[in-house]
Design an enzyme around this catalytic site. Sequence first.
Site, PDB file in Angstrom:
ATOM      1  N   TRP A  31       0.846  -1.192   0.000  1.00  0.00           N
ATOM      2  CA  TRP A  31       0.000   0.000   0.000  1.00  0.00           C
ATOM      3  C   TRP A  31       0.882   1.242   0.000  1.00  0.00           C
ATOM      4  CZ3 TRP A  31      -4.873   2.423   0.775  1.00  0.00           C
ATOM      5  CH2 TRP A  31      -5.985   1.602   0.587  1.00  0.00           C
ATOM      6  N   SER A  65      -0.235  -2.825   5.479  1.00  0.00           N
ATOM      7  CA  SER A  65       0.430  -2.755   6.786  1.00  0.00           C
ATOM      8  C   SER A  65      -0.160  -3.730   7.782  1.00  0.00           C
ATOM      9  CB  SER A  65       0.328  -1.326   7.322  1.00  0.00           C
ATOM     10  OG  SER A  65       1.137  -0.452   6.536  1.00  0.00           O
ATOM     11  N   PHE A  66      -1.453  -4.029   7.626  1.00  0.00           N
ATOM     12  CA  PHE A  66      -2.056  -4.986   8.567  1.00  0.00           C
ATOM     13  C   PHE A  66      -1.387  -6.348   8.461  1.00  0.00           C
ATOM     14  CE2 PHE A  66      -5.388  -5.854  11.540  1.00  0.00           C
ATOM     15  CZ  PHE A  66      -5.599  -7.213  11.439  1.00  0.00           C
ATOM     16  N   GLU A  67      -0.836  -6.678   7.297  1.00  0.00           N
ATOM     17  CA  GLU A  67      -0.179  -7.978   7.061  1.00  0.00           C
ATOM     18  C   GLU A  67       1.295  -7.983   7.453  1.00  0.00           C
ATOM     19  OE1 GLU A  67      -2.372  -6.668   4.623  1.00  0.00           O
ATOM     20  OE2 GLU A  67      -3.852  -7.964   5.578  1.00  0.00           O
ATOM     21  N   CYS A  89       3.061   2.293   5.326  1.00  0.00           N
ATOM     22  CA  CYS A  89       2.574   3.679   5.325  1.00  0.00           C
ATOM     23  C   CYS A  89       1.066   3.647   5.355  1.00  0.00           C
ATOM     24  CB  CYS A  89       3.065   4.393   4.066  1.00  0.00           C
ATOM     25  SG  CYS A  89       2.376   6.048   3.862  1.00  0.00           S
ATOM     26  N   ASP A  94     -11.334   8.439   4.672  1.00  0.00           N
ATOM     27  CA  ASP A  94     -12.634   9.026   5.045  1.00  0.00           C
ATOM     28  C   ASP A  94     -13.337   8.258   6.162  1.00  0.00           C
ATOM     29  OD1 ASP A  94     -13.262   9.580   1.517  1.00  0.00           O
ATOM     30  OD2 ASP A  94     -12.165  10.794   3.005  1.00  0.00           O
ATOM     31  N   HIS A  97     -11.279   3.270   9.320  1.00  0.00           N
ATOM     32  CA  HIS A  97     -10.416   2.118   9.013  1.00  0.00           C
ATOM     33  C   HIS A  97      -8.960   2.389   9.377  1.00  0.00           C
ATOM     34  CE1 HIS A  97      -8.704  -1.032   6.172  1.00  0.00           C
ATOM     35  NE2 HIS A  97      -9.452  -1.676   7.036  1.00  0.00           N
ATOM     36  N   PHE A 122       9.364  -1.317  14.297  1.00  0.00           N
ATOM     37  CA  PHE A 122       8.120  -0.665  13.846  1.00  0.00           C
ATOM     38  C   PHE A 122       8.464   0.522  12.945  1.00  0.00           C
ATOM     39  CE2 PHE A 122       3.647   0.073  14.207  1.00  0.00           C
ATOM     40  CZ  PHE A 122       3.449   1.443  14.226  1.00  0.00           C
ATOM     41  N   ARG A 136       8.590  12.042   5.249  1.00  0.00           N
ATOM     42  CA  ARG A 136       9.273  11.095   6.146  1.00  0.00           C
ATOM     43  C   ARG A 136       9.818   9.860   5.408  1.00  0.00           C
ATOM     44  NH1 ARG A 136       5.712  14.236   8.377  1.00  0.00           N
ATOM     45  NH2 ARG A 136       5.807  14.835  10.585  1.00  0.00           N
TER      46      ARG A 136
HETATM   47  N1  LIG Z   1      -5.498   2.073   3.794  1.00  0.00           N
HETATM   48  C1  LIG Z   1      -4.276   1.474   3.988  1.00  0.00           C
HETATM   49  C2  LIG Z   1      -4.124   0.099   4.148  1.00  0.00           C
HETATM   50  N2  LIG Z   1      -5.208  -0.716   4.146  1.00  0.00           N
HETATM   51  C3  LIG Z   1      -5.110  -2.152   3.902  1.00  0.00           C
HETATM   52  C4  LIG Z   1      -4.794  -2.945   5.176  1.00  0.00           C
HETATM   53  O1  LIG Z   1      -3.446  -2.745   5.610  1.00  0.00           O
HETATM   54  C5  LIG Z   1      -4.973  -4.448   4.905  1.00  0.00           C
HETATM   55  O2  LIG Z   1      -4.096  -4.831   3.865  1.00  0.00           O
HETATM   56  C6  LIG Z   1      -6.400  -4.771   4.501  1.00  0.00           C
HETATM   57  O3  LIG Z   1      -7.287  -4.299   5.508  1.00  0.00           O
HETATM   58  C7  LIG Z   1      -6.574  -6.290   4.303  1.00  0.00           C
HETATM   59  O4  LIG Z   1      -6.259  -6.961   5.486  1.00  0.00           O
HETATM   60  N3  LIG Z   1      -2.906  -0.446   4.350  1.00  0.00           N
HETATM   61  C8  LIG Z   1      -1.781   0.350   4.377  1.00  0.00           C
HETATM   62  O5  LIG Z   1      -0.666  -0.156   4.550  1.00  0.00           O
HETATM   63  N4  LIG Z   1      -1.914   1.705   4.219  1.00  0.00           N
HETATM   64  C9  LIG Z   1      -3.119   2.294   4.032  1.00  0.00           C
HETATM   65  O6  LIG Z   1      -3.189   3.549   3.902  1.00  0.00           O
HETATM   66  C1  LIG Z   2      -6.015   3.306   6.335  1.00  0.00           C
HETATM   67  C2  LIG Z   2      -7.050   2.974   5.344  1.00  0.00           C
HETATM   68  O1  LIG Z   2      -7.496   1.829   5.197  1.00  0.00           O
HETATM   69  C3  LIG Z   2      -7.679   4.118   4.626  1.00  0.00           C
HETATM   70  O2  LIG Z   2      -6.658   4.812   3.934  1.00  0.00           O
HETATM   71  C4  LIG Z   2      -8.744   3.669   3.643  1.00  0.00           C
HETATM   72  O3  LIG Z   2      -9.405   4.834   3.230  1.00  0.00           O
HETATM   73  P1  LIG Z   2     -10.952   5.035   3.608  1.00  0.00           P
HETATM   74  O4  LIG Z   2     -11.031   5.183   5.125  1.00  0.00           O
HETATM   75  O5  LIG Z   2     -11.373   6.317   2.897  1.00  0.00           O
HETATM   76  O6  LIG Z   2     -11.697   3.825   3.116  1.00  0.00           O
END
Ligand SMILES: Nc1c(NC[C@H](O)[C@H](O)[C@H](O)CO)[nH]c(=O)[nH]c1=O
Ligand SMILES: CC(=O)[C@@H](O)COP(=O)(O)O
Length: 167
Positions: A31, A65-67, A89, A94, A97, A122, A136
């Site tokens: 991402w 990042s969640f993975e 990152c 909006d 999440h 981290f 950054r």
């Molecule tokens: N919105 C961002 C995400 N979202 C995806 C999650 O990290 C994850 O892959 C998904 O929820 C499936 O498990 N990830 C980022 O690294 N950065 C973002 O801005």
């Molecule tokens: C961190 C996220 O998952 C986010 O960037 C996704 O965007 P949204 O909250 O507008 O669905």
Amino acid sequence: MATNLKNLSEYDASLVASAEKMKFGIVVSEWNPDVTEELMNGAYSTLEKHGAKAENILVAHVPGSFELTHGARQFIKHTDVDAIICLGCVIKGDTPHFDYVCQGVTQGITELNVKHKIPVIFGVLTTDNQQQALDRAGGKHGNKGDEGAITAIKMVALTQELKASKK
Ligand SMILES: Nc1c(NC[C@H](O)[C@H](O)[C@H](O)CO)[nH]c(=O)[nH]c1=O
Ligand SMILES: CC(=O)[C@@H](O)COP(=O)(O)O
């Protein structure tokens, strides 16, 4: 101290041990690749600058990042790396999440540090917008990847020193 008061790429090199005999895993989120690939480049080049060999720097990509936690866990399970650097990152959107992704990756990496014997660093940017992230990732505030690499070297050196003191 906020990042805008401390450049992420500035450090006292005299306080950083040689990484010549160290082995690292780097897990990179896909991402926001314009940011995360810069983080990876910074981490990789900083490790090499301090003596790490290319064959001892293993890189893996995960979808988001969640993975990062699961990716780091696979390095722990299947390799003999001395430390793992997680690079991601997360940029606020909006919906709430952002909060859950940041909470999840923070908790996950923290748990790996508690449960396992090697440091998991981290290196995740959690920003309000893309410009803060770019600042950054090699911009005016330095590179979080550099910071992650230095942190990994220092933590491996600390671990090795404490192990040696027990003998
Ligand atoms: N919105 C961002 C995400 N979202 C995806 C999650 O990290 C994850 O892959 C998904 O929820 C499936 O498990 N990830 C980022 O690294 N950065 C973002 O801005
Ligand atoms: C961190 C996220 O998952 C986010 O960037 C996704 O965007 P949204 O909250 O507008 O669905």
